[in-house]
Enzyme design. Structure first.
Site, PDB file in Angstrom:
ATOM      1  N   GLU A 169       0.727  -1.354  -0.175  1.00  0.00           N
ATOM      2  CA  GLU A 169      -0.331  -0.398   0.260  1.00  0.00           C
ATOM      3  C   GLU A 169       0.796   1.125  -0.127  1.00  0.00           C
ATOM      4  O   GLU A 169       1.114   1.492   0.742  1.00  0.00           O
ATOM      5  CB  GLU A 169      -0.984  -0.012   1.153  1.00  0.00           C
ATOM      6  N   GLU A 354      -6.048  -8.647   0.293  1.00  0.00           N
ATOM      7  CA  GLU A 354      -7.017  -8.224   1.453  1.00  0.00           C
ATOM      8  C   GLU A 354      -8.109  -7.790   1.398  1.00  0.00           C
ATOM      9  O   GLU A 354      -8.292  -6.942  -0.101  1.00  0.00           O
ATOM     10  CB  GLU A 354      -6.050  -6.770   2.100  1.00  0.00           C
TER      11      GLU A 354
HETATM   12  C1  FCB Z   1      -4.525  -2.069   4.985  1.00  0.00           C
HETATM   13  C2  FCB Z   1      -3.121  -3.226   5.895  1.00  0.00           C
HETATM   14  C3  FCB Z   1      -4.281  -3.961   7.121  1.00  0.00           C
HETATM   15  C4  FCB Z   1      -5.101  -3.360   7.919  1.00  0.00           C
HETATM   16  C5  FCB Z   1      -6.235  -3.275   6.761  1.00  0.00           C
HETATM   17  C6  FCB Z   1      -7.550  -3.030   7.399  1.00  0.00           C
HETATM   18  O1  FCB Z   1      -4.685  -0.827   4.610  1.00  0.00           O
HETATM   19  O2  FCB Z   1      -3.190  -2.912   4.462  1.00  0.00           O
HETATM   20  O3  FCB Z   1      -2.524  -3.820   7.571  1.00  0.00           O
HETATM   21  O4  FCB Z   1      -4.755  -2.402   8.500  1.00  0.00           O
HETATM   22  O5  FCB Z   1      -6.058  -1.987   6.432  1.00  0.00           O
END
Ligand code: FCB
Length: 444
Positions: A169, A354
């Site tokens: 990210e 994610e």
């Molecule tokens: C993302 C992050 C992860 C976690 C989620 C909820 O931005 O990569 O570490 O905090 O959000």
């Protein structure tokens, strides 16, 4: 249908996994690890709820076997984890912590033994403290030290990694942490934000060079994407939303896949861009083997004169939200991935690295009935299914997260896990969402 039976309808080679990150679960007071800028940030009043930090976290350093067993027992086929730079190099550079090498050796061996594909990440936000004191990612030297650290990871572990991401990210590393100031190091100024927006991509490029020099051929980067909606249909709102979309999403897509930055944002950023930044763009756009997308929510953007630099700010919408206050908007995932594929990544495989939600979970008679989390997963998986059916090369999906963990500025207050963690006893208790994945993956 809102259990996870939809999983059974995915192609048989589609990867289902769970994701975590080092600082959020390992506990950096164990095993001779150095500290990172989150330890320093947490000490600043008002930065992290209750000044909590990752020194114990889920004590995954001690309990990794139990955690890997939980992943394998739910029949996931992959585990996305991150290496901790300050665990491997407590001073960021120089001497290697041998206990760290043993830890990741054991962790990888355990994964492989249980049939899990190791998806590693080099940087999930634990910048060694020493660099934080020297300008952090704004300083080009940090990217060189990052390349050296990458080389160590490659030499020690590339034989067992299935895939490797450079940066988790970059938008959060740069904009959220240096302009909005919500994450470590908590800087709040345009110059810092802009410099880091470029330097973090230089770090990605430097690491990728090292990865290639080590003949490793399954490397990518993980981008966090947000669907951006204008607050209304006025021209000003539309323009503001377009600019926000560039900063959040297209800045990275354009640089990585086209070797350039988007015009509107570049015009705004130009006064603060590092000297000769253009020279880096070719390296930044060297080919990657896959791209990761992290997706949680959408943002709503409205013009805002109170912010003279950007001219906009984000505002609340009226959709149902998660415990983070994030609107649930699964359509955004489908849109954003389709656009990435059609306009930028083309044939490059995409992984949803994610996706998940924070929920106010509670245990009753040993049971955690997190039905809204199951619904969230179902609704997002439905969109992933549409993408797969429309020949978008999405090859895998990782639930965030295996465990409740240190949720950055929110400390231990926000629970994202499929598995509940009691932070007093460190006891793990699978939630119903865990069992829903297990049931569907078993039936596959
Ligand atoms: C993302 C992050 C992860 C976690 C989620 C909820 O931005 O990569 O570490 O905090 O959000």
């Amino acid at each position: 249908m809102n259990d996870l039976k939809i999983i059974e309808t995915f192609p048989s080679d589609f990867v289902f996994g769970v994701a975590t990150s080092s600082y959020q679960i390992e506990g950096n007071s164990y095993g001779g690890s150095g500290t990172c800028h989150w330890d320093d940030f947490a000490k600043t009043p008002g930065s992290v709820i209750n000044k909590e930090n990752g020194s114990i976290a889920c004590a995954h350093y001690l309990k990794y076997k139990e955690d890997i067993a939980l992943i394998a027992d739910a029949v996931f086929s992959a585990y996305r984890f991150s290496f901790s730079w300050p665990r491997i190099l407590p001073d960021g550079k120089g001497s290697i912590n041998s206990k760290a090498i043993s830890f990741y050796d054991n962790l990888l061996d355990e994964m492989l033994q249980k049939g899990l594909k190791p998806f590693g990440t080099l940087y999930h936000w634990d910048l060694p403290s020493i660099f934080g004191k020297n300008g952090g990612w704004k300083n080009r030297d940090t990217t060189k030290w990052f390349a050296d650290y990458t080389d160590i990871v490659m030499r020690k572990f590339s034989d067992r990694l299935y895939s490797l991401a450079t940066i988790n990210e970059p938008w959060c590393v740069a904009w959220l942490s240096h302009y909005l100031g919500e994450h470590a190091p908590g800087e709040k100024n345009a110059a810092s934000g802009v410099q880091t927006m470029h330097m973090i991509l230089v770090a990605h490029a430097e690491a990728l060079q090292v990865i290639r020099a080590n003949n490793f051929n399954n490397a990518g980067i993980v981008l966090n994407k947000q669907f951006v909606s204008p607050h209304d249909e006025t021209e000003n709102s539309l323009l503001s939303a377009a600019l926000s979309d560039e900063i959040h999403n297209l800045w990275f897509d354009e640089a990585i896949f086209k070797g350039r930055y988007p015009n509107q944002t570049l015009e705004l950023f130009e006064p603060f861009m590092p000297q000769n930044y253009e020279k880096d763009l070719q390296l930044i756009s060297q080919p990657i083997d896959w791209v990761g997308v992290n997706y949680y929510t959408r943002s709503i953007i409205k013009p805002d004169k109170a912010n003279p630099f950007l001219g906009f700010s984000s505002t609340k919408g009226n959709l149902p939200t998660t415990d983070m206050g994030w609107e649930i908007y699964p359509q955004g995932l489908e849109y954003i991935v389709k656009r990435l594929h059609e306009s930028y990544s083309k044939e490059v495989p995409i992984f949803i690295t994610e996706n998940g939600m924070a929920n106010q979970d509670f245990i009753e008679d040993g049971i955690i009935n997190d039905f809204s989390r199951i619904k969230y997963y179902y609704e997002h998986l439905k969109k992933v299914k549409n993408l797969v059916e429309n020949d978008v090369p999405v090859k895998g999906y990782f639930a965030w997260s295996l465990l409740d963990n240190f949720e950055w500025a929110f400390g231990y207050k926000k629970r994202f896990g499929l598995v509940h963690v009691d932070f007093n006893t460190l006891k793990r208790t699978p939630k119903n969402s865990y069992y829903a994945f297990q049931k569907a993956l078993n039936a596959r």
